[in-house]
Design a protein around this motif. Structure first.
Motif, short mmCIF file in Angstrom:
data_model
loop_
_atom_site.label_atom_id
_atom_site.label_comp_id
_atom_site.label_asym_id
_atom_site.label_seq_id
_atom_site.Cartn_x
_atom_site.Cartn_y
_atom_site.Cartn_z
N LEU A 64 98.29 -9.47 -69.42
CA LEU A 64 97.84 -10.00 -70.72
C LEU A 64 98.55 -11.31 -71.04
N GLU A 65 99.84 -11.36 -70.74
CA GLU A 65 100.59 -12.60 -70.96
C GLU A 65 100.00 -13.74 -70.13
N ARG A 66 99.67 -13.43 -68.89
CA ARG A 66 99.10 -14.45 -68.01
C ARG A 66 97.75 -14.94 -68.55
N SER A 67 96.94 -14.00 -69.05
CA SER A 67 95.62 -14.39 -69.56
C SER A 67 95.74 -15.27 -70.80
N CYS A 68 96.75 -15.01 -71.64
CA CYS A 68 96.94 -15.83 -72.84
C CYS A 68 97.43 -17.22 -72.51
N GLY A 69 98.22 -17.34 -71.42
CA GLY A 69 98.86 -18.60 -71.11
C GLY A 69 98.05 -19.57 -70.30
N LEU A 84 103.80 -31.66 -82.38
CA LEU A 84 102.73 -31.68 -81.39
C LEU A 84 103.32 -31.63 -79.98
N VAL A 85 102.69 -30.81 -79.13
CA VAL A 85 103.12 -30.62 -77.75
C VAL A 85 101.95 -30.96 -76.84
N PRO A 86 102.17 -31.70 -75.75
CA PRO A 86 101.07 -31.94 -74.82
C PRO A 86 100.45 -30.61 -74.37
N GLU A 87 99.14 -30.54 -74.43
CA GLU A 87 98.46 -29.29 -74.07
C GLU A 87 98.82 -28.85 -72.66
N ARG A 88 99.09 -29.80 -71.80
CA ARG A 88 99.42 -29.47 -70.42
C ARG A 88 100.79 -28.83 -70.28
N LEU A 89 101.63 -28.95 -71.27
CA LEU A 89 102.92 -28.28 -71.26
C LEU A 89 102.86 -26.92 -71.95
N ALA A 90 101.81 -26.70 -72.73
CA ALA A 90 101.71 -25.48 -73.52
C ALA A 90 100.98 -24.36 -72.80
N TYR A 91 100.19 -24.70 -71.77
CA TYR A 91 99.39 -23.71 -71.05
C TYR A 91 99.55 -23.96 -69.56
N TYR A 92 99.92 -22.91 -68.83
CA TYR A 92 100.43 -23.15 -67.48
C TYR A 92 99.38 -23.57 -66.47
N SER A 93 98.16 -23.13 -66.59
CA SER A 93 97.19 -23.50 -65.56
C SER A 93 96.55 -24.86 -65.85
N MET A 94 97.05 -25.55 -66.87
CA MET A 94 96.52 -26.88 -67.15
C MET A 94 97.05 -27.91 -66.16
N GLY A 95 97.99 -27.52 -65.29
CA GLY A 95 98.65 -28.48 -64.42
C GLY A 95 97.85 -28.89 -63.21
N CYS A 96 96.69 -29.48 -63.40
CA CYS A 96 95.90 -29.96 -62.27
C CYS A 96 95.02 -31.12 -62.75
#
Length: 648
Positions: free
Chosen positions: A281-286, A351-363
């Motif tokens: 569940l944690e993974r799905s939220c992140g 404000l936080v860059p969205e790419r730092l707030a959600y882990y699979s955004m790193g691409c």
């Protein structure tokens, strides 16, 4: 006035259902939804012998327009599907059911392609397994639900479906979680500064030695019922590994591109299953923002209150300049997505860059690779924040030890006087053949951190030579237990993989650029030839500390929020901020669970893939070793360990 049921569709299922219902209720039959729904209609049934996704989208619109409840039923790939029962205006609809059903399938990518093609062509896929007997059984199920609803009773298919095997007629009921990304029934609130504000509330522990506010017993039934289902679950599979020394349970989080396993490793299978589900569940939220809609797309220079990416570490200019490097350097004038978090030290939104707030955004066109570092789930927001901070500390202490090659003091693992820990160490030695090397990795903050190495007792034994892990907790015994369970829980499956691909890992020893993904890091250090890179720990000769010598007595508050405040005070004295982004989705909020991403600017972020190391902007890694007395001067970047880290 007698209820009117509008029956839309054609085929054997509709005919047989009409026979069952006609004796009690007035029926109006329509071949499709191009004909208006008659006034006074109480309920809609959309029935097909085939799978026709386009008609259910039309039905959702028609039901909302007319304000009537409705239910679909159809046949698809050897299965009859009845439900869900949809009430317009409520979360949970036919499209939620479609997405859950397709995502849980093994062949989900192919099914989504078929689904999309059928919608685009407004076509239906006929099912060869449909029979009169099967459709008769489905008609009985439909009649029962209709009777329940028209008599004023709740339907058993609200947020559920029946699935019937058209060959064996075996039926089963499956929960349908409303999908927070659903384009039909989900209402996603806008992200905002006010919504990001956090006021810490009291959070009483379930008992004095716990750091949780919800009991395992109270959660276990809910977690399995709502989230784990092979046909429709947010998590769709469970595996118990009976080869490992401790109870190892893995659950699967299906994503469109594949599968992501999350594990629970404890001393009981029931607890491990619950832990694995919570991890899933944690993974799905992140993965991406699903609990709120990102609203800020702007450049850093045009924002008043924003976290500068340099403060949490970025890649070097040399990394960005590499051919085919997947990221581009941050530029303060370049626009990008930002989400609102809360600075707990400043007590204000940031404000936080969205790419730092959600882990699979790193691409793609991002500026860094970001992992799930600092993501945590809890029974309250305060509980999630507490464990998120500890995870940041754990990874930071591990990387600090590695980069600066800190000769940490070794601890006698049997000196804790904790019977369960001693038994775990004994079992690891006897069943797996590994010894524990335990080190005190506590840094300048004084919060207990540990670094562990499990190493083969018999060098002639097959498998990995050693595995490293880490832990951080106010109770150091809990940190050690977690690190041991994580290490030894992986050892048997990792040993098989290691022996199978030993040549590949041997190549990484001579070429660090080949360490490209998470598993490569741990596997590389399974090689006996790589052990010398850990000589700064393994070859250090000195008396071992006891737990009492290594760690000062723990403070034990009955309120977990007081522990959170203690941590915040410690960080404040070191001029370290704590930023929290709430990742909670409606899927977990329904059970009063909370998920957050914790960022502590200045601390080292965990990365995987040696080419994706992030140190630029983080001066702390150069200063802390001197503060702790390990070296007599500040380090330079050239002093740092050049090899891939061994975090598994």
């Amino acid at each position: 006035m007698s209820p009117i049921i509008a029956m839309i569709g054609k085929g054997k299922l509709l005919e047989l259902t009409a026979e069952e219902l006609s004796a009690q209720w007035e029926l109006v039959r329509l071949p499709d939804l191009n004909t208006p729904i008659p006034g006074g209609t109480t309920m809609m049934l959309v029935l097909r012998d085939a799978w026709d996704p386009s008609i259910y989208l039309q039905a959702e619109a028609a039901a909302r327009e007319c304000g009537v409840v409705w239910m679909p039923a159809f046949a698809s790939f050897g299965a009859g599907v009845v439900g869900p029962f949809v009430r317009p205006g409520r979360a949970g609809c036919s499209q939620c059911a479609e997405s859950r059903r397709l995502m849980a399938a093994v062949d989900r990518q192919d099914l989504w392609k078929v689904h999309q093609a059928l919608i685009e062509n407004q076509d239906a896929r006929q099912d060869e397994w449909g029979s009169e007997t099967a459709f008769k059984q489905m008609a009985f199920l439909i009649k029962r639900e209709v009777e329940q609803v028209l008599k004023g009773r709740p339907s058993s298919l609200e947020e559920s479906i029946y699935r019937m095997d058209l060959r064996s007629l075996e039926s089963s009921r499956h929960v349908i979680l409303p999908d927070s990304t659903c384009g039909v029934c989900s209402i996603t609130p806008d992200d905002s500064a006010s919504a990001a504000e956090i006021t810490l509330e009291p959070c009483m522990k379930i008992h004095e030695n716990s750091y949780r506010c919800r009991s395992k017993e109270g959660l276990s039934g809910v977690l399995s019922k709502d989230y784990l289902d092979p046909r429709t679950g947010l998590l769709n599979n469970k595996l118990q590994d009976f080869e490992t020394p401790f109870a190892d349970v893995i659950v699967n989080l299906p994503i469109l591109g594949g599968d992501e396993g999350t594990a629970g490793r404890t001393n009981s299978y029931a607890e491990s299953e619950m832990t694995a589900i919570l991890e899933g569940l944690e993974r799905s939220c992140g993965m991406d923002p699903r609990g709120k809609r990102t609203t800020v797309y702007e450049s850093y220079n045009n924002l008043d209150s924003a976290l500068h990416p340099l403060h949490v570490g970025v890649h070097t200019n040399e990394q960005y300049a590499q051919p085919h490097f997947p990221f581009t350097a941050f530029h303060p004038d370049k626009k990008m997505n930002w989400v609102w978090g809360c600075s707990l030290q400043q007590k204000s939104p940031v404000l936080v860059p969205e790419r730092l707030a959600y882990y699979s955004m790193g691409c793609g066109d991002g500026f860094v690779f970001e992992t799930s570092n600092g993501c945590a789930l809890g029974g309250s927001r305060e509980e999630a924040i507490f464990h998120g901070m500890l995870e940041v500390l754990e990874r930071d202490s591990f990387l600090m030890t590695w980069y600066a090659r800190l000769p940490l003091p070794r601890i006698d693992p049997y000196s804790s006087k904790d019977k369960e820990l001693n038994l775990m160490i004994d079992r690891m030695r006897e069943e797996a053949g590994y010894d524990l090397y335990l080190y005190n990795a506590t840094l300048e903050h004084g919060i207990p951190c540990i670094f562990t190495i499990i190493k083969k007792i018999d060098p002639n034994q097959a498998g990995m030579n050693l595995i490293c892990a880490a832990g951080a907790h106010l109770d150091p015994v809990k940190a050690v237990k977690s690190a041991i369970a994580e290490s030894i829980g992986m050892v048997k499956p990792l040993n098989k993989e290691f022996e199978k691909n030993k040549d590949k890992y041997a190549a990484m020893l001579n070429d660090s650029s080949l360490v490209q993904k998470m598993d490569d890091h741990g596997m590389l250090y399974g090689l006996p030839e790589a052990e010398e890179r850990l000589d700064f720990l393994l070859k250090k000769e000195q008396p071992q500390q006891t737990f009492a010598e290594a760690f000062s007595g723990k403070r034990n508050h009955p309120d977990l929020t007081d522990d959170v405040r203690d941590l915040l005070q410690t960080f404040s004295e070191l001029d370290l901020d704590v930023i929290v982004v709430d990742q909670t989705t409606p899927e977990i909020r329904r059970n009063d669970l909370h998920c957050v991403k914790v960022l502590i600017p200045g601390m080292l972020p965990m990365t995987f893939g040696h080419h994706l190391t992030r140190i630029t902007g983080l001066e702390r890694v150069l200063q802390v070793p001197k503060q702790l007395g390990y070296v007599n001067r500040s380090l330079t970047l050239e002093d740092l360990n050049p090899y891939p880290h061994p975090f598994p």
